[in-house]
Design an enzyme around this catalytic site. Sequence first.
Site, mmCIF file in Angstrom:
data_model
loop_
_atom_site.group_PDB
_atom_site.id
_atom_site.type_symbol
_atom_site.label_atom_id
_atom_site.label_comp_id
_atom_site.label_asym_id
_atom_site.label_seq_id
_atom_site.Cartn_x
_atom_site.Cartn_y
_atom_site.Cartn_z
ATOM 1 N N GLU A 118 0.723 -1.193 0.038
ATOM 2 C CA GLU A 118 0.035 -0.067 -0.011
ATOM 3 C C GLU A 118 0.718 1.295 -0.062
ATOM 4 O OE1 GLU A 118 -3.071 -0.169 3.112
ATOM 5 O OE2 GLU A 118 -3.147 -2.203 2.890
ATOM 6 N N GLU A 138 -3.564 -9.893 3.634
ATOM 7 C CA GLU A 138 -4.383 -9.829 4.992
ATOM 8 C C GLU A 138 -5.563 -10.634 5.189
ATOM 9 O OE1 GLU A 138 -2.575 -5.642 3.845
ATOM 10 O OE2 GLU A 138 -3.330 -7.648 2.938
#
Length: 255
Positions: A118, A138
Amino acid sequence: MLLIDLHHAHASLQDNGVATLTFRNAGSLNILSSPVLEDLAQALDTLAQDSRIRVLVLRGTGDKAFVAGADIKEMRALTPDNAAAFISRLRRVCEGARQFPTPVIARLPGWTLGGGLELACACDIRIASNRVQCGMPEVQVGIPSVIHAALLPRLIGAARTQWLLLTGDNIDAAQALQWGLIDQVVPPARLDDEVEHMANKLAGYGPQALRQQKRMLRAWEKQSIDQAIDDSVQEFANAFKTGEPQAYMARFGQH
Protein backbone atom coordinates in the site's frame (compact mmCIF):
# COMPACT_ATOMS: atom_id res chain seq x y z
CA MET A 1 22.95 16.95 4.60
CA LEU A 2 21.08 15.42 7.51
CA LEU A 3 17.40 16.39 7.64
CA ILE A 4 15.76 13.84 9.96
CA ASP A 5 17.32 11.68 12.66
CA LEU A 6 14.57 9.79 14.50
CA HIS A 7 14.86 6.30 15.94
CA HIS A 8 12.86 4.79 13.08
CA ALA A 9 13.39 7.40 10.35
CA HIS A 10 16.48 8.96 8.84
CA ALA A 11 16.49 11.49 6.01
CA SER A 12 19.28 13.21 4.12
CA LEU A 13 19.42 15.70 1.26
CA GLN A 14 21.87 15.89 -1.62
CA ASP A 15 22.94 19.16 -3.18
CA ASN A 16 20.78 18.53 -6.26
CA GLY A 17 17.59 18.29 -4.21
CA VAL A 18 17.30 14.49 -3.97
CA ALA A 19 16.19 13.51 -0.47
CA THR A 20 16.24 9.95 0.87
CA LEU A 21 13.97 8.84 3.69
CA THR A 22 15.01 5.52 5.22
CA PHE A 23 12.95 3.65 7.79
CA ARG A 24 15.16 1.81 10.22
CA ASN A 25 15.26 -0.20 13.44
CA ALA A 26 12.21 -2.12 12.27
CA GLY A 27 13.75 -5.57 11.96
CA SER A 28 15.26 -7.17 8.88
CA LEU A 29 11.90 -7.05 7.08
CA ASN A 30 11.09 -3.41 7.93
CA ILE A 31 7.86 -4.19 9.75
CA LEU A 32 5.48 -1.30 10.34
CA SER A 33 4.69 -1.08 14.05
CA SER A 34 3.05 1.96 15.63
CA PRO A 35 6.39 3.52 16.71
CA VAL A 36 7.75 3.10 13.17
CA LEU A 37 4.61 4.61 11.67
CA GLU A 38 4.71 7.55 14.07
CA ASP A 39 8.29 8.40 13.12
CA LEU A 40 7.63 7.99 9.41
CA ALA A 41 4.56 10.21 9.56
CA GLN A 42 6.48 12.89 11.44
CA ALA A 43 9.34 12.68 8.96
CA LEU A 44 7.07 12.96 5.91
CA ASP A 45 5.26 15.94 7.42
CA THR A 46 8.56 17.69 8.08
CA LEU A 47 10.05 16.91 4.69
CA ALA A 48 6.93 18.09 2.87
CA GLN A 49 7.61 21.60 4.17
CA ASP A 50 11.18 21.68 2.81
CA SER A 51 11.23 23.62 -0.46
CA ARG A 52 14.75 22.41 -1.25
CA ILE A 53 13.51 18.88 -1.95
CA ARG A 54 12.93 18.11 -5.62
CA VAL A 55 12.57 14.32 -5.36
CA LEU A 56 12.09 11.95 -2.42
CA VAL A 57 13.40 8.39 -2.40
CA LEU A 58 11.61 6.14 0.07
CA ARG A 59 13.39 2.99 1.22
CA GLY A 60 13.77 0.51 4.03
CA THR A 61 16.98 -0.76 5.61
CA GLY A 62 18.76 -3.60 3.83
CA ASP A 63 17.72 -5.64 0.81
CA LYS A 64 15.41 -8.32 2.21
CA ALA A 65 12.34 -6.14 2.00
CA PHE A 66 10.87 -2.76 1.29
CA VAL A 67 8.23 -3.48 3.92
CA ALA A 68 6.96 -6.99 4.65
CA GLY A 69 3.78 -5.66 6.21
CA ALA A 70 2.34 -4.25 9.40
CA ASP A 71 3.27 -5.70 12.78
CA ILE A 72 1.19 -8.85 13.26
CA LYS A 73 2.23 -9.15 16.91
CA GLU A 74 0.81 -5.71 17.56
CA MET A 75 -2.30 -6.30 15.46
CA ARG A 76 -3.01 -9.56 17.26
CA ALA A 77 -3.72 -7.56 20.42
CA LEU A 78 -5.97 -4.98 18.79
CA THR A 79 -9.58 -4.51 19.82
CA PRO A 80 -12.48 -2.81 18.02
CA ASP A 81 -11.71 0.23 20.17
CA ASN A 82 -8.10 0.72 19.11
CA ALA A 83 -7.94 -0.97 15.68
CA ALA A 84 -9.01 2.21 13.88
CA ALA A 85 -6.22 4.17 15.56
CA PHE A 86 -3.63 1.64 14.40
CA ILE A 87 -4.72 1.59 10.77
CA SER A 88 -5.06 5.38 10.78
CA ARG A 89 -1.33 5.62 11.52
CA LEU A 90 -0.61 3.61 8.37
CA ARG A 91 -3.10 5.71 6.46
CA ARG A 92 -1.28 8.88 7.53
CA VAL A 93 2.06 7.53 6.28
CA CYS A 94 0.63 6.38 2.94
CA GLU A 95 -1.12 9.71 2.47
CA GLY A 96 2.11 11.47 3.38
CA ALA A 97 3.75 9.79 0.39
CA ARG A 98 0.78 10.14 -1.95
CA GLN A 99 0.29 13.83 -1.21
CA PHE A 100 4.00 14.67 -0.94
CA PRO A 101 4.53 17.81 -3.03
CA THR A 102 7.33 16.34 -5.15
CA PRO A 103 7.73 12.96 -6.90
CA VAL A 104 8.34 10.00 -4.57
CA ILE A 105 10.33 6.98 -5.74
CA ALA A 106 9.92 3.67 -3.90
CA ARG A 107 12.98 1.40 -3.77
CA LEU A 108 11.70 -2.20 -3.67
CA PRO A 109 14.48 -4.77 -3.13
CA GLY A 110 12.44 -7.73 -1.89
CA TRP A 111 9.30 -8.44 0.11
CA THR A 112 6.65 -5.77 -0.46
CA LEU A 113 3.56 -7.03 1.30
CA GLY A 114 0.33 -5.72 2.79
CA GLY A 115 0.88 -2.27 4.25
CA GLY A 116 4.22 -2.22 2.46
CA LEU A 117 2.56 -2.65 -0.92
CA GLU A 118 0.00 0.00 0.00
CA LEU A 119 2.84 2.39 0.83
CA ALA A 120 4.58 1.55 -2.43
CA CYS A 121 1.36 2.17 -4.36
CA ALA A 122 1.12 5.59 -2.70
CA CYS A 123 4.48 6.50 -4.25
CA ASP A 124 4.74 7.87 -7.78
CA ILE A 125 7.43 5.59 -9.20
CA ARG A 126 8.26 2.03 -8.12
CA ILE A 127 11.66 0.60 -9.04
CA ALA A 128 12.21 -3.01 -8.00
CA SER A 129 14.80 -5.73 -7.86
CA ASN A 130 13.96 -8.87 -9.81
CA ARG A 131 13.76 -10.56 -6.41
CA VAL A 132 10.72 -8.53 -5.38
CA GLN A 133 7.62 -10.34 -4.14
CA CYS A 134 4.40 -8.35 -3.97
CA GLY A 135 1.22 -9.38 -2.23
CA MET A 136 -1.75 -8.45 -0.08
CA PRO A 137 -1.96 -11.32 2.42
CA GLU A 138 -4.40 -9.74 4.88
CA VAL A 139 -7.19 -12.27 4.29
CA GLN A 140 -4.77 -14.99 5.43
CA VAL A 141 -4.68 -13.41 8.90
CA GLY A 142 -8.38 -12.66 9.16
CA ILE A 143 -8.58 -9.02 8.10
CA PRO A 144 -9.50 -7.30 4.84
CA SER A 145 -7.10 -5.19 2.81
CA VAL A 146 -8.07 -1.57 3.42
CA ILE A 147 -6.99 2.08 3.07
CA HIS A 148 -4.53 2.42 0.16
CA ALA A 149 -5.35 -0.97 -1.28
CA ALA A 150 -8.08 1.18 -2.82
CA LEU A 151 -5.40 2.52 -5.20
CA LEU A 152 -4.91 -0.88 -6.78
CA PRO A 153 -7.88 -0.88 -9.21
CA ARG A 154 -6.55 2.32 -10.78
CA LEU A 155 -3.08 0.82 -11.08
CA ILE A 156 -3.76 -2.73 -12.23
CA GLY A 157 -7.50 -3.01 -12.90
CA ALA A 158 -10.41 -4.51 -11.02
CA ALA A 159 -9.89 -8.18 -11.91
CA ARG A 160 -6.23 -8.27 -10.92
CA THR A 161 -7.00 -6.37 -7.71
CA GLN A 162 -9.68 -8.91 -6.82
CA TRP A 163 -7.23 -11.74 -7.41
CA LEU A 164 -4.57 -10.18 -5.17
CA LEU A 165 -6.92 -9.27 -2.35
CA LEU A 166 -9.10 -12.39 -2.33
CA THR A 167 -6.37 -15.03 -2.78
CA GLY A 168 -3.71 -13.37 -0.62
CA ASP A 169 -1.11 -14.85 -2.99
CA ASN A 170 2.13 -13.13 -3.98
CA ILE A 171 3.29 -12.25 -7.46
CA ASP A 172 6.90 -12.03 -8.61
CA ALA A 173 8.73 -9.21 -10.33
CA ALA A 174 7.90 -10.29 -13.89
CA GLN A 175 4.18 -10.50 -13.17
CA ALA A 176 4.15 -7.26 -11.17
CA LEU A 177 5.86 -5.49 -14.07
CA GLN A 178 3.44 -6.98 -16.60
CA TRP A 179 0.47 -5.87 -14.51
CA GLY A 180 1.84 -2.33 -14.10
CA LEU A 181 2.17 -2.69 -10.35
CA ILE A 182 5.85 -1.73 -10.58
CA ASP A 183 7.48 0.47 -13.20
CA GLN A 184 10.97 -0.95 -13.61
CA VAL A 185 12.76 -4.20 -12.72
CA VAL A 186 16.52 -4.56 -12.51
CA PRO A 187 19.00 -7.06 -11.04
CA PRO A 188 19.70 -6.48 -7.34
CA ALA A 189 23.20 -5.18 -8.06
CA ARG A 190 21.75 -2.41 -10.24
CA LEU A 191 18.86 -1.36 -8.02
CA ASP A 192 20.58 1.54 -6.26
CA ASP A 193 22.07 2.80 -9.52
CA GLU A 194 18.66 2.82 -11.22
CA VAL A 195 16.98 4.55 -8.30
CA GLU A 196 19.75 7.14 -8.23
CA HIS A 197 19.56 7.60 -11.99
CA MET A 198 15.82 8.22 -11.92
CA ALA A 199 16.04 10.52 -8.90
CA ASN A 200 18.81 12.58 -10.50
CA LYS A 201 16.90 12.73 -13.77
CA LEU A 202 13.79 14.14 -12.10
CA ALA A 203 15.86 16.50 -9.95
CA GLY A 204 17.24 18.00 -13.16
CA TYR A 205 13.80 19.20 -14.24
CA GLY A 206 12.18 22.43 -13.12
CA PRO A 207 11.21 21.95 -9.46
CA GLN A 208 8.09 24.09 -9.75
CA ALA A 209 6.96 22.23 -12.86
CA LEU A 210 7.34 18.93 -11.01
CA ARG A 211 5.34 20.25 -8.06
CA GLN A 212 2.65 21.50 -10.43
CA GLN A 213 2.50 18.14 -12.18
CA LYS A 214 2.30 16.20 -8.91
CA ARG A 215 -0.50 18.44 -7.68
CA MET A 216 -2.41 18.02 -10.95
CA LEU A 217 -2.02 14.24 -10.91
CA ARG A 218 -3.67 14.09 -7.50
CA ALA A 219 -6.40 16.51 -8.57
CA TRP A 220 -7.18 14.50 -11.71
CA GLU A 221 -8.04 11.52 -9.54
CA LYS A 222 -11.10 13.41 -8.27
CA GLN A 223 -12.03 15.63 -11.21
CA SER A 224 -14.06 14.98 -14.31
CA ILE A 225 -12.15 15.07 -17.58
CA ASP A 226 -13.74 18.40 -18.49
CA GLN A 227 -12.82 19.95 -15.14
CA ALA A 228 -9.25 18.63 -15.31
CA ILE A 229 -8.80 20.09 -18.78
CA ASP A 230 -10.27 23.43 -17.75
CA ASP A 231 -8.08 23.70 -14.65
CA SER A 232 -4.95 22.73 -16.53
CA VAL A 233 -5.23 25.83 -18.74
CA GLN A 234 -4.55 28.04 -15.72
CA GLU A 235 -1.82 25.68 -14.49
CA PHE A 236 -0.11 26.11 -17.86
CA ALA A 237 -0.29 29.88 -17.55
CA ASN A 238 0.94 29.76 -13.96
CA ALA A 239 4.05 27.90 -15.05
CA PHE A 240 5.24 31.00 -16.88
CA LYS A 241 5.27 32.95 -13.62
CA THR A 242 8.10 30.77 -12.32
CA GLY A 243 10.66 31.49 -15.01
CA GLU A 244 11.26 27.78 -15.53
CA PRO A 245 9.75 27.51 -19.03
CA GLN A 246 11.88 30.40 -20.22
CA ALA A 247 15.06 28.92 -18.75
CA TYR A 248 14.50 25.31 -19.79
CA MET A 249 13.18 26.11 -23.27
CA ALA A 250 16.19 28.32 -23.91
CA ARG A 251 18.37 25.22 -23.58
CA PHE A 252 16.58 23.62 -26.53
CA GLY A 253 17.24 26.70 -28.62
CA GLN A 254 20.96 26.18 -28.08
CA HIS A 255 21.00 22.80 -29.87
